[in-house]
Design a protein around this motif. Structure first.
Motif, short mmCIF file in Angstrom:
data_model
loop_
_atom_site.label_atom_id
_atom_site.label_comp_id
_atom_site.label_asym_id
_atom_site.label_seq_id
_atom_site.Cartn_x
_atom_site.Cartn_y
_atom_site.Cartn_z
N ARG A 106 10.33 2.53 -6.05
CA ARG A 106 9.19 3.19 -5.40
C ARG A 106 8.00 3.31 -6.35
O ARG A 106 6.85 3.21 -5.91
CB ARG A 106 9.62 4.56 -4.89
CG ARG A 106 10.53 4.49 -3.66
CD ARG A 106 11.06 5.84 -3.27
NE ARG A 106 11.90 5.75 -2.07
CZ ARG A 106 12.96 6.53 -1.84
NH1 ARG A 106 13.28 7.47 -2.73
NH2 ARG A 106 13.66 6.38 -0.75
N GLY A 107 8.27 3.52 -7.64
CA GLY A 107 7.17 3.57 -8.59
C GLY A 107 6.40 2.27 -8.65
O GLY A 107 5.16 2.26 -8.63
N LEU A 108 7.13 1.15 -8.71
CA LEU A 108 6.48 -0.16 -8.70
C LEU A 108 5.79 -0.40 -7.36
O LEU A 108 4.66 -0.90 -7.29
CB LEU A 108 7.51 -1.25 -8.98
CG LEU A 108 7.00 -2.70 -8.98
CD1 LEU A 108 5.84 -2.88 -9.95
CD2 LEU A 108 8.15 -3.65 -9.32
N GLY A 109 6.47 -0.02 -6.27
CA GLY A 109 5.90 -0.20 -4.94
C GLY A 109 4.60 0.56 -4.77
O GLY A 109 3.64 0.05 -4.19
N ARG A 110 4.54 1.79 -5.29
CA ARG A 110 3.32 2.58 -5.17
C ARG A 110 2.15 1.92 -5.91
O ARG A 110 1.01 1.91 -5.41
CB ARG A 110 3.55 3.99 -5.72
CG ARG A 110 4.31 4.90 -4.78
CD ARG A 110 4.35 6.34 -5.29
NE ARG A 110 4.86 7.21 -4.24
CZ ARG A 110 6.16 7.45 -4.05
NH1 ARG A 110 7.06 6.91 -4.86
NH2 ARG A 110 6.55 8.22 -3.04
N LEU A 132 1.71 -1.26 -6.43
CA LEU A 132 1.28 -2.42 -5.65
C LEU A 132 0.54 -2.00 -4.40
O LEU A 132 -0.50 -2.58 -4.04
CB LEU A 132 2.50 -3.27 -5.28
CG LEU A 132 3.17 -4.02 -6.43
CD1 LEU A 132 4.49 -4.62 -5.96
CD2 LEU A 132 2.26 -5.11 -6.97
N ILE A 133 1.04 -0.98 -3.73
CA ILE A 133 0.41 -0.52 -2.49
C ILE A 133 -0.99 -0.01 -2.76
O ILE A 133 -1.95 -0.33 -2.03
CB ILE A 133 1.28 0.54 -1.80
CG1 ILE A 133 2.53 -0.13 -1.19
CG2 ILE A 133 0.51 1.29 -0.72
CD1 ILE A 133 3.60 0.84 -0.74
N VAL A 179 6.37 3.52 1.33
CA VAL A 179 6.88 2.57 0.33
C VAL A 179 8.13 1.89 0.87
O VAL A 179 8.28 0.66 0.78
CB VAL A 179 7.18 3.27 -1.00
CG1 VAL A 179 7.64 2.24 -2.04
CG2 VAL A 179 5.96 4.02 -1.50
N ASP A 180 9.03 2.68 1.45
CA ASP A 180 10.29 2.11 1.94
C ASP A 180 10.06 1.16 3.12
O ASP A 180 10.83 0.22 3.33
CB ASP A 180 11.24 3.23 2.35
CG ASP A 180 11.69 4.08 1.17
OD1 ASP A 180 11.50 3.65 0.01
OD2 ASP A 180 12.22 5.19 1.41
#
Length: 317
Positions: free
Chosen positions: A215-219, A221-222, A268-269
């Motif tokens: 989720r940290g990486l996803g945030r 990128l988002i 994120v999910d």
């Protein structure tokens, strides 16, 4: 046929070191290899290598910006790859973003719909071997003809997010390429293009069971992607406007750290696939079950062996 694609090159892996993996992709069940073009490799070179290493793969660009090459050069680049991989190359084009076009490539980002449509129409004629002299709305071409027109000409797909571009892709291109969506979003996108048009989507996959790290990486990128105006409008259309409003407010205020932290876990999910390899593979399959024709996996770095991750994400057969 059922398709299962991979984004190449993999992060942190030298181009030449991909040969072993790419040669294995067809036997693993992958049908496609797709490239991207931001500030890493260009879109065509990795596919040219792959065309020789795995002669059965379909190869596609997702996407080449319509502003960063002149129309003639774009046609030549596409024709070269189409000659190296006859019948197996898909030229994906799109508007890209002001950062890539203006800030990095010193080109004017104007009338993205018109420029995409005009480039698509020019490429149709040029790649068919025609001499093109035309005053398009966004540019003009005089007496251009390819010296080596490919036989057959490649398919051309269009990057599309919202209804206008999606409908253009359905009407004039051979398919639509989209990005940053959840399985539940696929039917809304599909409704704009109809059932008979190929829909391709890049899917970000972070194969780790450390949900906090994913989720940290996803945030990050988002917040980097979805603050771009075209993606912001896309997610407004998809119904995430309220959920992403705090991120946009923080980003506009220059507080990048807060912009990351206020993105809800559920967003994120929805947009970044993570979990075990089996869980990730099943999640990618859920896009297909929702109406996506061609999932194109983009493996996010986790510290694990990316080759083993690609092998583990191969489709069940």
């Amino acid at each position: 046929m059922a398709r299962w694609g991979l984004t190449i090159p993999l992060t942190g892996v030298p181009l030449a070191a991909h040969r072993e993996l790419i040669e294995q992709l067809p036997d693993l069940g992958y049908t496609d290899a797709w490239s991207a073009e931001t500030a890493g490799t260009d879109a065509f070179s990795p596919l040219l290598l792959a065309s020789q290493w795995a002669p059965s793969l379909r190869l596609g660009t997702a996407i080449v910006p319509v502003y960063t090459r002149g129309p003639g050069l774009l046609a030549m680049s596409a024709a070269t790859l189409a000659e190296a991989a006859p019948g197996r190359f898909v030229l994906g084009i799109g508007a890209s973003s002001p950062v890539i076009v203006q800030n990095w490539n010193a080109a004017e980002f104007a009338d993205p719909f018109g420029r995409s449509r005009d480039t698509l129409r020019f490429l149709r004629a040029a790649l068919a071997g025609e001499k093109v002299s035309e005053e398009y709305r966004t540019f003009s071409v005089s007496k251009f003809r390819l010296e080596r027109p490919p036989d057959p000409p490649p398919s051309i797909m269009l990057a599309a997010l919202r209804p206008g571009m999606l409908r253009l892709a359905a009407k004039e291109a051979d398919g639509a390429i989209t990005n940053w969506l959840a399985p539940a979003d696929v039917p809304k996108v599909r409704a704009e293009i109809g059932e008979d048009v190929e829909l391709v989507a890049r899917i970000f996959v972070c194969p780790t069971e450390d949900a906090d790290a994913a989720r940290g990486l996803g945030r990050m990128l988002i917040s980097s992607y979805l603050t771009v105006p075209v993606y912001a409008k896309f997610h407004d259309w998809l119904g995430r406007g309220d959920a992403l409003a705090p991120m946009h407010e923080a980003w506009a205020a220059g507080d990048r750290q807060r912009a990351n932290t206020v993105i809800p876990d559920e967003v994120v999910d929805d947009l970044v696939v993570h979990g075990s390899l089996d869980e990730c593979r099943e999640r990618v399959q859920s896009y297909v079950d929702s109406g996506l024709d061609t999932p194109v996996i983009s493996v996010l770095p986790t510290g694990g062996d990316p080759f083993e991750q690609v092998r583990g994400l191969a489709p069940r057969r």
